[in-house]
Scaffold this active site. Structure first.
Site, PDB file in Angstrom:
ATOM      1  N   LYS A   8       2.807  -6.138   2.727  1.00 59.78           N
ATOM      2  CA  LYS A   8       2.053  -6.811   3.759  1.00 59.78           C
ATOM      3  C   LYS A   8       0.610  -6.938   3.233  1.00 59.78           C
ATOM      4  O   LYS A   8       0.456  -6.039   1.965  1.00 59.78           O
ATOM      5  CB  LYS A   8       1.984  -6.234   5.052  1.00 59.78           C
ATOM      6  CG  LYS A   8       1.042  -5.155   5.139  1.00 59.78           C
ATOM      7  CD  LYS A   8      -0.699  -4.999   5.136  1.00 59.78           C
ATOM      8  CE  LYS A   8      -0.693  -3.414   5.796  1.00 59.78           C
ATOM      9  NZ  LYS A   8      -1.667  -3.019   4.926  1.00 59.78           N
TER      10      LYS A   8
ATOM     11  N   PRO B  64       5.978  -0.865  -3.213  1.00 61.35           N
ATOM     12  CA  PRO B  64       4.976  -0.022  -4.003  1.00 61.35           C
ATOM     13  C   PRO B  64       4.753   1.147  -2.970  1.00 61.35           C
ATOM     14  O   PRO B  64       4.244   1.106  -1.897  1.00 61.35           O
ATOM     15  CB  PRO B  64       3.516  -0.433  -4.612  1.00 61.35           C
ATOM     16  CG  PRO B  64       3.600  -2.007  -4.201  1.00 61.35           C
ATOM     17  CD  PRO B  64       4.385  -2.235  -3.859  1.00 61.35           C
TER      18      PRO B  64
ATOM     19  N   ALA C 213       3.106   4.400  -1.277  1.00 65.39           N
ATOM     20  CA  ALA C 213       1.656   4.617  -0.971  1.00 65.39           C
ATOM     21  C   ALA C 213       0.941   4.083  -1.279  1.00 65.39           C
ATOM     22  O   ALA C 213      -0.639   4.054  -1.954  1.00 65.39           O
ATOM     23  CB  ALA C 213       1.186   6.282  -1.156  1.00 65.39           C
TER      24      ALA C 213
ATOM     25  N   GLY D 171      -0.574   0.933  -0.053  1.00 69.68           N
ATOM     26  CA  GLY D 171      -1.673   0.162   1.239  1.00 69.68           C
ATOM     27  C   GLY D 171      -0.903  -1.239   1.466  1.00 69.68           C
ATOM     28  O   GLY D 171      -1.457  -1.660   1.797  1.00 69.68           O
ATOM     29  N   MET D 172       0.572  -1.763   0.998  1.00 69.48           N
ATOM     30  CA  MET D 172       1.747  -2.744   1.593  1.00 69.48           C
ATOM     31  C   MET D 172       2.308  -2.445   2.196  1.00 69.48           C
ATOM     32  O   MET D 172       2.830  -3.125   2.613  1.00 69.48           O
ATOM     33  CB  MET D 172       1.917  -2.826   0.391  1.00 69.48           C
ATOM     34  CG  MET D 172       0.771  -3.661  -0.869  1.00 69.48           C
ATOM     35  SD  MET D 172       1.858  -4.686  -2.311  1.00 69.48           S
ATOM     36  CE  MET D 172       1.193  -6.519  -1.264  1.00 69.48           C
ATOM     37  N   ALA D 173       2.601  -1.499   3.477  1.00 69.35           N
ATOM     38  CA  ALA D 173       3.010  -0.777   4.403  1.00 69.35           C
ATOM     39  C   ALA D 173       4.258  -1.035   4.041  1.00 69.35           C
ATOM     40  O   ALA D 173       5.265  -1.354   5.068  1.00 69.35           O
ATOM     41  CB  ALA D 173       2.645  -2.070   5.707  1.00 69.35           C
ATOM     42  N   GLY D 174       4.958  -0.036   2.837  1.00 65.18           N
ATOM     43  CA  GLY D 174       6.185  -0.875   2.567  1.00 65.18           C
ATOM     44  C   GLY D 174       7.135   0.395   3.630  1.00 65.18           C
ATOM     45  O   GLY D 174       8.251   0.321   4.310  1.00 65.18           O
TER      46      GLY D 174
ATOM     47  N   SER E 114       5.918   0.943   6.561  1.00 60.88           N
ATOM     48  CA  SER E 114       6.979  -0.136   7.463  1.00 60.88           C
ATOM     49  C   SER E 114       7.842  -0.671   7.840  1.00 60.88           C
ATOM     50  O   SER E 114       8.430  -1.221   8.761  1.00 60.88           O
ATOM     51  CB  SER E 114       4.934  -0.572   8.368  1.00 60.88           C
ATOM     52  OG  SER E 114       4.357   0.518   8.411  1.00 60.88           O
TER      53      SER E 114
ATOM     54  N   ASP F 176       1.361  -0.532  11.690  1.00 61.12           N
ATOM     55  CA  ASP F 176       1.788  -1.517  10.652  1.00 61.12           C
ATOM     56  C   ASP F 176       3.344  -1.717  11.533  1.00 61.12           C
ATOM     57  O   ASP F 176       3.567  -3.503  10.468  1.00 61.12           O
ATOM     58  CB  ASP F 176       2.043  -1.569   9.236  1.00 61.12           C
ATOM     59  CG  ASP F 176       0.052  -1.032   9.170  1.00 61.12           C
ATOM     60  OD1 ASP F 176      -1.024  -1.694   9.480  1.00 61.12           O
ATOM     61  OD2 ASP F 176      -0.223  -0.748   8.028  1.00 61.12           O
TER      62      ASP F 176
HETATM   63  O1  C5P Z   1      -0.463   3.796  12.471  1.00 58.21           O
HETATM   64  P1  C5P Z   1       0.004   4.890  11.776  1.00 58.21           P
HETATM   65  O2  C5P Z   1       0.761   6.106  11.410  1.00 58.21           O
HETATM   66  O3  C5P Z   1       0.578   4.452   9.992  1.00 58.21           O
HETATM   67  O4  C5P Z   1      -1.351   6.143  10.792  1.00 58.21           O
HETATM   68  C1  C5P Z   1      -1.237   6.470   9.717  1.00 58.21           C
HETATM   69  C2  C5P Z   1      -2.596   7.161  10.044  1.00 58.21           C
HETATM   70  O5  C5P Z   1      -3.585   6.064   9.390  1.00 58.21           O
HETATM   71  C3  C5P Z   1      -2.848   7.855  10.834  1.00 58.21           C
HETATM   72  O6  C5P Z   1      -2.733   8.808  11.540  1.00 58.21           O
HETATM   73  C4  C5P Z   1      -4.567   7.839  11.133  1.00 58.21           C
HETATM   74  O7  C5P Z   1      -4.412   8.965  10.522  1.00 58.21           O
HETATM   75  C5  C5P Z   1      -4.785   6.308  10.721  1.00 58.21           C
HETATM   76  N1  C5P Z   1      -4.721   5.189  11.227  1.00 58.21           N
HETATM   77  C6  C5P Z   1      -5.952   5.533  11.494  1.00 58.21           C
HETATM   78  N2  C5P Z   1      -6.311   3.880  12.370  1.00 58.21           N
HETATM   79  C7  C5P Z   1      -5.531   2.884  12.020  1.00 58.21           C
HETATM   80  C8  C5P Z   1      -4.145   3.247  12.008  1.00 58.21           C
HETATM   81  C9  C5P Z   1      -4.036   4.350  10.602  1.00 58.21           C
HETATM   82  O8  C5P Z   1      -6.859   6.322  11.793  1.00 58.21           O
HETATM   83  N3  C5P Z   1      -6.062   1.603  13.333  1.00 58.21           N
END
Ligand code: C5P
Length: 307
Positions: free
Chosen positions: A20, A105, A107, A109-112, A114, A147
């Protein structure tokens, strides 16, 4: 031609999920649970991970990287988000042989991760014949990560709450993207922490996605380019300052607009057409070893092969 199945292949199911980009990422001040309230618009783009599952009495997960991701660090045994999917869906009692074919990719920022979780949810639900209703799959997805619900539904969607409350958005446009991965990677929590340091007075309410939603209703890349917005971009650039020059370079090469994707460090460039995107990718090839072309929106997690 009719393909003859080898016995060893029998029972393999493959589900594909996409990467994404965030067309809008409005971030508010952290909530009491530490998460940040978001108003975001996700678009699924055509970079994919494929998760294949086969029956097995044991639980095993292996990852196979696309050649251009060679050398990328991966989670250790038992630490993959797909291990959590197996525990949540199978209660830690069911086995499966899982293979993740990664092209998104890591880590970046493209939600791989997820995408892998969403694909594994769909694949294991089928393999184990659980018939989990869609609402339950979405609820499990939200437990796995902010995500992950979007990775299930794909297309273009608005994300509220911490990003897990997704509502599909009508999107009749086709958008051409150049994607520039960065092997350094960035940790999402670290980027949010830097955001908190840079913006200690961030408003409780995230910036509204209304401009991007309006631009999408026209289906015009030029309008969308003007509306793109990412509150995490300054934090990602603060951590990796050379991203700023890359964004400028992509725009100088003809992109309508370059932005950091989500928490970065992948940079994505919206272009007027696929031809324009190819030209931008060629131009960026002088400064970066890897540029990828993608289009969006594309589908969420879906079965691509049953052997
Ligand atoms: O939800 P996810 O596991 O992807 O989030 C990873 C980390 O990103 C969280 O532990 C938090 O530090 C940060 N995060 C956040 N606010 C969000 C989504 C993620 O602070 N809305």
């Amino acid at each position: 031609m009719i393909r003859r199945l080898e016995d060893s292949e029998a029972g393999v199911l493959t589900v594909r999920a996409s990467a994404k980009v965030n067309l809008h990422l409005g971030v508010g001040a952290p909530r009491e649970d530490g998460f940040h309230p978001l108003d975001t618009v996700y678009q699924a783009v055509s970079l994919y991970d494929d998760v294949s599952v086969a029956e097995s009495s044991e639980w095993a997960v292996e990852t196979v990287l696309s050649p251009y991701l060679a050398g990328t660090a991966l989670p250790g045994p038992g630490e993959n988000i797909v291990d959590r999917v197996g525990e949540l869906l199978g209660g830690g009692e069911r086995g499966a042989s899982v293979r993740i074919g990664k092209s998104i990719p890591v880590a970046g920022g493209m939600a791989g991760g997820s995408a892998d979780a969403a694909a594994a949810l769909v694949a294991l639900d089928r393999l184990w014949d659980l018939g989990t209703p869609d609402e339950e799959l979405l609820a499990l997805a939200a437990r796995l990560g902010s995500d992950v619900p979007f990775a299930l539904i794909g297309g273009t969607a608005r994300g509220l709450g911490r990003g897990e409350q997704v509502v599909p958005v009508a999107d009749h446009g086709d958008y051409a993207w150049v994607v520039v991965p960065d092997p350094r990677g960035l940790s999402t929590p670290a980027v949010y922490r830097r955001y908190d340091e840079l913006f200690p007075d961030a408003p409780a309410e995230p910036a509204s996605a209304s401009r991007v939603l309006e631009a999408l209703s026209y289906g015009d890349p030029g309008r969308l380019a003007l509306a793109l917005h990412n509150d995490l971009e300054p934090a990602a650039i603060d951590l990796l300052p050379d991203l700023e020059a890359l964004l400028e370079r992509g725009e100088a090469e003809g992109a309508l607009r370059g932005i950091v994707s989500g928490s970065g460090p992948t940079c994505v460039f919206l272009c007027e057409s696929t031809e324009a995107a190819q030209a931008v990718a060629d131009g960026l090839g002088a400064v970066r070893p890897l540029t990828l072309l993608a289009v969006g929106p594309v589908a969420g997690a879906h079965v691509v092969e049953v052997l």
